[in-house]
Structure formats: structure tokens, C-alpha cells
Design a protein around this motif. Structure first.
Motif, short mmCIF file in Angstrom:
data_model
loop_
_atom_site.label_atom_id
_atom_site.label_comp_id
_atom_site.label_asym_id
_atom_site.label_seq_id
_atom_site.Cartn_x
_atom_site.Cartn_y
_atom_site.Cartn_z
N VAL A 91 0.84 -1.19 0.00
CA VAL A 91 0.00 0.00 0.00
C VAL A 91 0.88 1.25 0.00
O VAL A 91 1.83 1.35 0.76
N LYS A 92 0.55 2.21 -0.85
CA LYS A 92 1.33 3.44 -0.97
C LYS A 92 0.52 4.68 -0.60
O LYS A 92 1.06 5.78 -0.60
N LEU A 93 -0.76 4.52 -0.26
CA LEU A 93 -1.58 5.66 0.13
C LEU A 93 -2.76 5.17 0.96
O LEU A 93 -3.39 4.17 0.63
N LEU A 94 -3.05 5.91 2.05
CA LEU A 94 -4.25 5.66 2.85
C LEU A 94 -5.09 6.92 2.84
O LEU A 94 -4.60 8.01 3.15
N VAL A 95 -6.37 6.78 2.46
CA VAL A 95 -7.32 7.89 2.44
C VAL A 95 -8.47 7.58 3.38
O VAL A 95 -9.01 6.47 3.37
N ILE A 96 -8.83 8.55 4.22
CA ILE A 96 -10.01 8.41 5.08
C ILE A 96 -10.94 9.57 4.76
O ILE A 96 -10.63 10.73 5.04
N ASP A 97 -12.10 9.26 4.18
CA ASP A 97 -13.02 10.29 3.69
C ASP A 97 -14.44 9.96 4.19
O ASP A 97 -15.14 9.18 3.56
N SER A 98 -14.91 10.54 5.30
CA SER A 98 -14.20 11.39 6.23
C SER A 98 -14.43 10.82 7.62
O SER A 98 -15.43 10.17 7.86
#
Length: 357
Positions: free
Chosen positions: A205-212
Motif C-alpha cells: 500500500v502506498k496511500l491511505l485515504v479516510i473520507d471522512s
């Protein structure tokens, strides 16, 4: 290093055996005692004690490093100098390369200002092959408010990188690198976070996004002592995940009206009180980030998205590398585009006020 075994330190065999016989097995055991205490306990000369302690200290204490050396080492080991380029030239320049690895970047603003659009584009860029300037890795996208749309992401990809997305199977391959989680409760969100640490290693994994994040906790903005924040554990885990994984973590945050009482408590978040008091009907005309101060301290980069007078603006409000800057932007088929690469520098009272001006 304090728990490093003395038996592994290559001390002279005679003194190492005495340490073992007196049940002093680790560096911490040895360094916790004074020279005189060790001399009495080991029944050896003071010179032998000092020689042994000097060797133990040298082994367990890391050598001094200059800031320049640390920067060069990180640049040599991290792809793209430790940043995920946003492909927004002015913003990348302000952030010294893009969204940084190893810290939390926050996107905050009212609904409809482009936070999710930005997250979708960043996810696309992280999954992009390295020879096209991407991170060539997986993405974990925690979609709390069910706003993720793969169709919109593919539209962005086809518009921004037609040579990739018009190739047979490439759109499916790129989409397959993005794992979307949609927790419906705080307990599910907690469970998702607990599983992520293993996934970061197993799935490249190269990115973690938490929306929202704040959407799962009604009333999260209510005033509480820092230790009573309902998301304290989650905030600590997210910041530790950033440091542990050395990947960019991007979290969106909503806004809410700010009352007069809060204005008095937190003057740095609003315009000066003498300006506000001139018009008491404007007590609720200013907005603040929902998650509050406890969360704000965990954020390294804060980008505020707002719309006013028919234009959208992205403000670099908090950054260790940039002064407060504002960039006007539009949302188009390729995602987000800056209208100019030259950001407008803003005075501190304006940038510290998350105003819906």
C-alpha cells in the motif's frame, strides 16, 4: 537498544562472565547502576567497570547524525523524495514535492468544495505505474460517507492519462489496486484501522485515504477535555501508521459554524474580536474544522478548500515548508486544475479563520 544483551556486546570474557553471574544481562541493567554500585556488586576494580560501561554505552547509543545526512538518506531510499506529486504545479512547489510521506495531510472544507475529488485523484496517482510518475502501489480508501465512485476515477484517468487508460485492461488493473472499505459504524471503522497495519505490508500500500472520519461520531465537535475526545485512540493510531509505514495519509474533515463562545475561547481561529463584535449577527458566519484541536495537533499539512464569489480556492493553511497560500482552482474531467501556479500569500488572521467567505 536498552534491552540489548550484554552477552552480544563482545565484552572481555572475564567481565562478561561476572555480569552474567550477577544477573546483569542487558544494557539497561548495567547503565541503571552507578560505577560504585557496579564495582561493589561485581567485585572488580573501578577501571574495569569504567571500561565495560564505556563499551556498553558506545554500542547502545546511536552515533550523532547531521540533519543534512538524514535528509540525504531519506531522499535516497524514498521514491520521489518522499512525496506523492499532486500534479498541481504550484501546490507541489509549495509542499516541496507534493503530499509528504510519513505524516497526516488534512483536507478540510464545506461539502461540495472538492475534497473527495482531490482524494480520488490522489488515489489514481498513487496507483499509477512508476514510469508515469506514480507510486505503482495499492491504495486503501476508507469511504465513510459512501462518496467514492470508480466511474469518476476512471474518467479522471482517461482524461489525464489517455495512453494508459485506453490500453486494454489497464483501467481494470488500476482500479484493482484500490481497496475501498465502507464502515457504517465507529466499531467497524475501528476494526478497519486495526487490520490496516498488516495490509500496509502485505499489499504494498502506498496511500491511505479516510473520507471522512468525523462522520461516524455525532457530536464530535462538542467541547471535551483532550483525553476525552471520542477519536483519541483513532487519531493516535493514524499518526503512528503514517510514521510506521512512511506513506502519505490523507484525511478529509468537515466544517461547522463557530459560536461566539468558541470565538472567545480560541481567538486564533477567528478574526479579531473587535471586528466580530461590531456585528453580532455574524457570530455563526464563521466555520471551523469539526474534529477540533486534538486532531489539529496530529495534522502536519492542512489544506482548506472553500468556495466564494463563484470561485473555488485551495488554501495551504498549515505546512512546515510553505507560508499561507491560496490557489484558485476548478473541477474538470481530469480532476482538479489550478487556474494559476502562483499562489497568493495571505495574512495570518485570514488563514487561521476557516471562514466561508
Amino acid at each position: 537498544m536498552a534491552n540489548k544483551l550484554i552477552s552480544e556486546m563482545r565484552l572481555p570474557k572475564s567481565i562478561a562472565n561476572i555480569f552474567a553471574a550477577r544477573n546483569i544481562t542487558t544494557a539497561k541493567d548495567a547503565l541503571s547502576l552507578t560505577e560504585l554500585e557496579l564495582m561493589k556488586l561485581l567485585d572488580v576494580e573501578l577501571s574495569e567497570v569504567r571500561s565495560a560501561l564505556a563499551l556498553v554505552s558506545e554500542i547502545v547509543c546511536p552515533p550523532f547524525q547531521t540533519a543534512l545526512l538524514l535528509m540525504e538518506q531519506r531522499a535516497a531510499t524514498e521514491h520521489l523524495g518522499g512525496h506523492l506529486p499532486t500534479r498541481l504545479k504550484g501546490l507541489d512547489a509549495a509542499l516541496c514535492g507534493g503530499v509528504p510521506f510519513g505524516v497526516v495531510t488534512e483536507l478540510v472544507g464545506p461539502a461540495g468544495t472538492g475534497k473527495t475529488q482531490f482524494c480520488l485523484k490522489l488515489s489514481l496517482l498513487a496507483a499509477l505505474p512508476a514510469h508515469y510518475g506514480g507510486l505503482d502501489g495499492g491504495v486503501i480508501y476508507i469511504d465513510v460517507e459512501s462518496t467514492f465512485t470508480s466511474r469518476r476515477m476512471i474518467e479522471m484517468g482517461a482524461s489525464s492519462f489517455p495512453e494508459i487508460f485506453h490500453s486494454k485492461g489497464m483501467a481494470q488493473e488500476m482500479a484493482g489496486r484500490i481497496l475501498v472499505l465502507q464502515p457504517t459504524s465507529l466499531s467497524e471503522f475501528t476494526e478497519s484501522l486495526e487490520k490496516i497495519k498488516v495490509s500496509l505490508l502485505q499489499n504494498q500500500v502506498k496511500l491511505l485515504v479516510i473520507d471522512s472520519m468525523e462522520a461516524l461520531v455525532p457530536g464530535v465537535h462538542e467541547q471535551r477535555a483532550p483525553g476525552q475526545h471520542p477519536l483519541s485512540w483513532h487519531i493516535s493510531l493514524i499518526t503512528s501508521l503514517a510514521e510506521f509505514s512512511r506513506i502519505p495519509i490523507v484525511v478529509t474533515n468537515q466544517v461547522r459554524p463557530q459560536s461566539h463562545d468558541e470565538s472567545c475561547l480560541y481567538p486564533f481561529q477567528v478574526q479579531k474580536m473587535d471586528r466580530i463584535l461590531k456585528d453580532r449577527t455574524r457570530y455563526y458566519s464563521h466555520i471551523v474544522a469539526v474534529l477540533g484541536f486534538h486532531w489539529a495537533h496530529a495534522v502536519t499539512i492542512r489544506l482548506v478548500l472553500e468556495a466564494k464569489s463563484g470561485q473555488r480556492f485551495m488554501n495551504v493553511e498549515k505546512s512546515p515548508t510553505s507560508p499561507p497560500l491560496a490557489f484558485s482552482f476548478t473541477i474538470n474531467p481530469s480532476g482538479i486544475s489550478l487556474l494559476t501556479d502562483d499562489g497568493t500569500e495571505m495574512v495570518v488572521p485570514e488563514t487561521c479563520n476557516l471562514s466561508s467567505r
